[in-house]
Design an enzyme around this catalytic site. Structure first.
Site, PDB file in Angstrom:
ATOM      1  N   HIS A   1       0.807  -1.215   0.000  1.00 52.77           N
ATOM      2  CA  HIS A   1       0.000   0.000   0.000  1.00 52.77           C
ATOM      3  C   HIS A   1       0.840   1.265   0.000  1.00 52.77           C
ATOM      4  O   HIS A   1       0.346   2.330  -0.392  1.00 52.77           O
ATOM      5  CB  HIS A   1      -0.931   0.015   1.214  1.00 52.77           C
ATOM      6  CG  HIS A   1      -2.124  -0.872   1.036  1.00 52.77           C
ATOM      7  ND1 HIS A   1      -2.118  -2.193   1.391  1.00 52.77           N
ATOM      8  CD2 HIS A   1      -3.343  -0.641   0.505  1.00 52.77           C
ATOM      9  CE1 HIS A   1      -3.302  -2.723   1.104  1.00 52.77           C
ATOM     10  NE2 HIS A   1      -4.050  -1.811   0.558  1.00 52.77           N
ATOM     11  N   GLY A   2       2.065   1.200   0.429  1.00 49.85           N
ATOM     12  CA  GLY A   2       2.883   2.406   0.417  1.00 49.85           C
ATOM     13  C   GLY A   2       4.249   2.164   1.010  1.00 49.85           C
ATOM     14  O   GLY A   2       4.416   1.282   1.856  1.00 49.85           O
TER      15      GLY A   2
END
Lengths: 486, 271
Positions: free
Chosen positions: A335-336
């Site tokens: 996700h990041g």
């Protein structure tokens, strides 16, 4: 006009809820209908492929070359894998493909994260590389990895033609923010493609409208308040901060599931079926159930390509927990590129382990109404608190937001009244979305079928009403899809 | 094929509806409700997009501002730490983060108050005490204003906005200020002239005529372009502002934020 429709503008990816996309779709639709109904499948595939590449160019500029290169390399390697009888050769091709796909993803998405941590360890000055993350790279990379692995395992046959594989990889409804399409679910649809039937076409249109309502009306509107809270974590009282956390919990759901609805709807209009990506996740009463309902295409991908290959639950209890944790940590990092995402994934991994471990001790009373309400409350509190790490700008800001709920001032009844009067529309929208989410699962498909049967003028009226509501409520700036950054 | 034609007809009719609506660029219904338009016509009649790289154009435009040629004796730059109140409309989305950088670099305290969709008429309304309240509460030593973008195309601008601009300036009183003019995306109907006439020499920065990279709404500068916009204001200030203050260009890493040094408040359109 030409500039607006056909040129790439950095930082302005094509949003399905934007006027530019719909102006282009107005041009695309009749041409697509013509090639899909009157011409061969090859012409249809070529036409959509060109449009998809153009769509990606509009969203990510020259990175369209990277997308094309990924498709060529993986398609070529998958052909070699399928033809070769040498195990070493087949494994080598998989390794090569994974190295390329993950290497590109790692470079664009994780290079600065890695360098920053390295610098912190050796105490040097960190100068970030000027990297622009290609839009949707995490999504199409996962699609290409699953394709190559499935070919290696013999689950699917590689496509005979490159254009079919490129069509699958670049299919524009799912290209920039998912759902993550699996080759086994999609490739046969190309080979047997038929234009959408009338009910499918209008059900697709219904899903698009539902997506616009979720994303452009609900998520974008409630984001205006949530942004205030997360922009100034200590500037609001405990109640306002708590409302901001609940608001973001609904915002991220409406934002992402709205985008998925639009993607699935557009695909259905074109005669392609994409799998469901959200199944009322906030009805979950435990984390295991939550991950069966939230971002289903990602969680099943992680299950099939990470959790099960690691051994799944076949190698004892301890190993099951370890595999679970490893999978969720990777999911968090997907996700990041930040420790807060790793923490988010790790906490979900821990939560899943706790649920698994406690299941045998819950006993028959776990079916009581009181316990169901309690377990739903616990699950939602856990999920909502962890969303704070998703939204807050930094790790420190995340803790400040959570801390504010506990140490900030709690206003009395008058304060809550003042909040309600100042944020009346926000509150009404929040109540409506919570009610809409809590309705019986069959309600929304039934509403969709009603829409399908409605006369044309009613469909037109509903469409105009939805778009005008978007215009009335939109902020000064349109929020990008939250999941674009992944 | 027939149902594809039907769907296309629905989309095309809706598109035509919104196109016609955008020709009027917002229709007022009653006193308080406006049917907002999609802005298609505005987007089509806009000048072609330009890039933010044209910072030189920004500077040229700034030095050409009518009031830049006004005759007054600019005061020497005040290098002491200031308490800055920065008020305005949604243009502060882009300007405010850069202003934070300037304040951190130069040790100023900043109170930024962004009121979405606001105008001189809202801030200067006789029934609104927002600005005087902010000034009474924070006691700023310097005020930056960025207003006018929502009044670029209204008719009878003198009648509609003149008293409001007077009220804003009256609220500010003797506090030094800079009014950053709106970043026109097409010619205005007189708001820039009005502000230039009402403000004191050396207090109005004319943004009209600059080149901006715009967001997809065609109006707001992108964040990098807005940062360059504020850089231009700060470069203009020492030689042209009536009461310049120290605004050295921010250098990374910026000094750490002191507690309470930066305060950002946002108000929604209908609040």
């Amino acid at each position: 006009m030409f500039d607006l429709l056909f040129k790439f503008h950095p930082g302005e990816p094509m949003l399905f809820s934007s006027g530019t996309f719909w102006a282009l779709f107005l041009l695309f639709l009749p041409a697509y209908a013509w090639v899909a109904t009157r011409r061969s499948r090859t012409v249809m595939v070529l036409f959509v492929l060109i449009f998809s590449f153009f769509f990606y160019y509009k969203s990510s500029g020259a990175f369209v070359v990277l997308l094309a290169a990924t498709s060529v390399i993986d398609w070529t390697l998958s052909k070699v894998i399928a033809r070769s009888s040498s195990r070493a050769m087949r494994r080598g091709c998989v390794a090569l493909s994974l190295t390329f796909s993950l290497g590109v993803l790692a470079y664009f998405k994780y290079a600065n994260f890695f360098l920053m941590n390295l610098s912190a360890m050796v105490g040097s000055n960190f100068q970030p590389l000027e990297l622009v993350l290609p839009v949707g790279i995490s999504f199409y990379t996962f699609q290409s990895i699953s394709y190559v692995i499935d070919v290696y395992k013999g689950t699917i046959q590689p496509t005979r033609r490159w254009i079919d594989y490129a069509f699958f990889l670049s299919f524009f409804p799912a290209l920039v923010a998912g759902p993550i399409v699996r080759a086994k679910d999609f490739l046969h649809q190309i080979a047997t493609h038929r234009p959408a039937s009338r009910p499918d076409l209008y059900f697709g249109f219904w899903l698009v409208l539902l997506g616009i309502v979720k994303k452009a009306i609900i998520a974008d509107y409630i984001a205006q308040y949530n942004d205030l809270i997360f922009g100034n974590p200590t500037g609001y009282n405990a109640f306002e901060t708590l409302m901001g956390i609940i608001g973001y919990t609904m915002q991220i759901y409406c934002d992402f599931s709205g985008y998925s609805d639009m993607a699935i709807g557009l695909a259905l209009i074109m005669g392609f079926r994409l799998n469901e990506n959200f199944n009322f996740p906030y009805k979950s009463r435990n984390l295991t159930d939550f991950w069966r309902r939230w971002h289903i295409s990602l969680s099943t991908w992680l299950r099939d390509y990470i959790y099960i290959p690691l051994g799944g639950n076949r190698k004892g209890t301890r190993r099951t927990y370890a595999n679970n944790m490893a999978t969720m940590l990777i999911g968090g990092l997907w996700h990041g590129a930040a420790w807060k995402f790793v923490f988010w994934g790790g906490m979900h991994g821990a939560g899943l382990a706790i649920h698994k471990a406690s299941k045998p001790y819950l006993g028959p009373w776990s079916d009581t109404r009181a316990f169901r309400i309690f377990s739903w409350l616990i699950t939602m509190t856990f999920v909502a608190c962890l969303w704070v790490f998703f939204r807050a700008d930094t790790w420190e800001a995340s803790w400040l937001v959570i801390r504010q709920v506990f140490v900030g001032d709690w206003p009395g009844f008058a304060g809550v009244q003042a909040f309600a009067s100042a944020r009346m529309l926000w509150l009404i929208i929040m109540i409506l979305i919570i009610i809409a989410h809590a309705l019986p699962t069959g309600f929304w498909p039934a509403a969709g079928r009603l829409f399908v049967r409605a006369p044309l003028w009613a469909k037109l009226l509903i469409f105009i009403l939805v778009v005008q509501t978007v215009l009335q409520l939109q902020g000064e700036d349109v929020a990008p899809f939250i999941y674009f950054q992944f | 094929m027939r149902h594809y034609k039907e769907l296309w007809t629905i989309l095309a009719l809706a598109f035509a509806f919104f196109f016609i609506l955008s020709y009027f660029d917002g229709i007022a219904i009653g006193d308080s409700f406006e049917l907002r338009s999609a802005g298609f016509v505005r987007a089509l009649t806009d000048a072609p997009r330009k890039t933010a790289a044209a910072d030189t154009t920004v500077l040229a435009a700034a030095s050409d501002a009518p009031e830049a040629k006004a005759t007054f004796a600019p005061a020497p730059t005040d290098t002491t730490a200031q308490t800055i109140l920065f008020i305005g409309d949604s243009m502060l989305d882009g300007l405010s983060p850069r202003m934070v950088d300037y304040c951190l670099q130069n040790g100023h305290k900043l109170i930024s108050f962004r009121w979405y969709s606001s105008s001189t008429s809202k801030w200067g309304s006789p029934s609104s005490s927002l600005l005087s309240d902010l000034i009474a509460k924070h006691k700023p030593s310097y005020v930056f204003i960025c207003l006018g973008a929502n009044e670029l195309f209204i008719n009878n601008v003198d009648t509609k906005c003149g008293p409001a601009v007077d009220n804003i300036l009256a609220d500010i009183g003797s506090t030094p200020y800079i009014w950053i003019g709106p970043p026109n995306w097409k010619p205005d109907t007189g708001i820039n002239d009005l502000i230039a006439r009402k403000t004191r020499p050396g207090t109005f920065f004319l943004s009209n005529g600059m080149s901006f990279e715009r967001r997809k709404d065609g109006a707001h500068p992108t964040d990098p372009s807005a940062a360059m916009w504020l850089d231009s204001v700060m470069r203009w200030m020492p030689a042209h502002a009536a009461q310049p203050i120290r605004m050295d260009s921010p250098r990374k890493p910026l000094p750490a934020k002191a507690p309470g040094q930066i305060s950002i408040r946002i108000r929604q359109p209908n609040e």
